[in-house]
Design a protein around this motif. Structure first.
Motif, PDB file in Angstrom:
ATOM      1  N   TYR A  13      99.717 -47.885  35.120  1.00  0.00           N
ATOM      2  CA  TYR A  13      99.136 -48.005  33.786  1.00  0.00           C
ATOM      3  C   TYR A  13      98.107 -46.909  33.525  1.00  0.00           C
ATOM      4  O   TYR A  13      98.054 -46.337  32.426  1.00  0.00           O
ATOM      5  N   LEU A  14      97.290 -46.610  34.541  1.00  0.00           N
ATOM      6  CA  LEU A  14      96.249 -45.599  34.373  1.00  0.00           C
ATOM      7  C   LEU A  14      96.798 -44.179  34.495  1.00  0.00           C
ATOM      8  O   LEU A  14      96.319 -43.256  33.822  1.00  0.00           O
TER       9      LEU A  14
ATOM     10  N   PRO B  24      99.749 -42.953  30.703  1.00  0.00           N
ATOM     11  CA  PRO B  24      99.373 -43.671  29.472  1.00  0.00           C
ATOM     12  C   PRO B  24     100.562 -43.791  28.510  1.00  0.00           C
ATOM     13  O   PRO B  24     101.238 -42.813  28.214  1.00  0.00           O
TER      14      PRO B  24
END
Length: 254
Positions: free
Chosen positions: A43-44, A47
């Motif tokens: 997720y990080l 993006p």
């Protein structure tokens, strides 16, 4: 005696013996923690942003948060989903980061879905079957892509799977299963049918008072959805008619 001693199998390495002594539940918790960490890293590191339906849920949620009536009749707008709008209202509190939070919610739903598949396989069969089901779920890259784009369907399926898990753990469990199905029914009306079938299942041997209570729980999703449509658009069946009209306009078969 000497022959028996010579043929006795030697004990394995100490580390292997200790690994075998670890219960399956501990391995499951470790695997779940690793899956959560991997999902957060992805997720990080990569993006992504919500798709069409989720963005509208975010906008409509922001309108409600500011005490404005959302516009469900926007040109070619998607069907509203009450639970998604509620989550969008929460995400809108974080301003520009709200869109990313919508994606995080979908990714968390995919993790919950995978954990639910493991739990269901373990309850119905064995931990090995549960592991195989979870691995199959993780290998569905199309579903992972949907989660990365914030599709609501991932959350819907996760809620359905966990409703089944709760029921398998304790048949005719009642309220927890009804609430999970109600949450799913606020994302897709398909779950209304499941709630109705579950009401029949639970009411088969229930007392009259329990039947009424279960009926109220089963009716949560359709009543909330119809009331929201009625308040915002004046038409209780707006979601049905607008979706059918848009499908015909776009020449879709469904």
């Amino acid at each position: 005696m000497e022959g028996a001693m010579l043929t006795r199998p030697r004990p394995g390495p100490l580390w292997l013996t200790r690994l075998r002594a670890v219960p399956a539940s501990t391995w499951a918790k470790l695997a779940f923690a690793a899956m959560c960490a991997g999902a957060l890293v992805g997720y990080l590191a990569y993006p992504t942003y919500p798709t069409y339906d989720s963005f509208y849920a975010l906008l409509w949620g922001r309108d409600l948060l500011h005490l404005h009536i959302p516009d469900f009749r926007v040109y070619r707008g998607p069907t509203e989903h009450p639970l998604a709008i509620a989550f969008g209202a929460l995400c809108s509190l974080f301003g520009q980061g709200g869109a990313r939070l919508m994606v995080l919610g979908s990714i968390a739903s995919f993790v919950a879905l995978t954990a639910g598949m493991y739990r269901l396989g373990r309850l119905c069969f064995t931990p090995i079957v549960g592991l195989f089901a979870a691995v199959l779920m993780l290998s569905r890259f199309f579903d992972e892509n949907l989660a990365a784009q914030g599709y609501l369907d991932i959350t819907y399926v996760a809620l359905i799977v966990w409703a089944i898990v709760l029921e398998v753990e304790r048949p005719r469990r009642g309220a927890p299963v009804f609430l999970a199905l109600a949450a799913a029914g606020l994302l897709r009306p398909d779950a209304w049918v499941l709630s109705g079938c579950y009401w029949l299942w639970c009411s088969w041997r229930a007392e009259p008072r329990a039947r009424l209570r279960y009926l109220g729980l089963a009716a949560i999703a359709p009543v909330v959805w119809v009331c929201l449509d009625a308040v915002v658009t004046g038409n209780p069946l707006h979601s049905l008619t607008a979706t059918a009209g848009l499908a015909a306009e776009l020449e879709r078969t469904q």
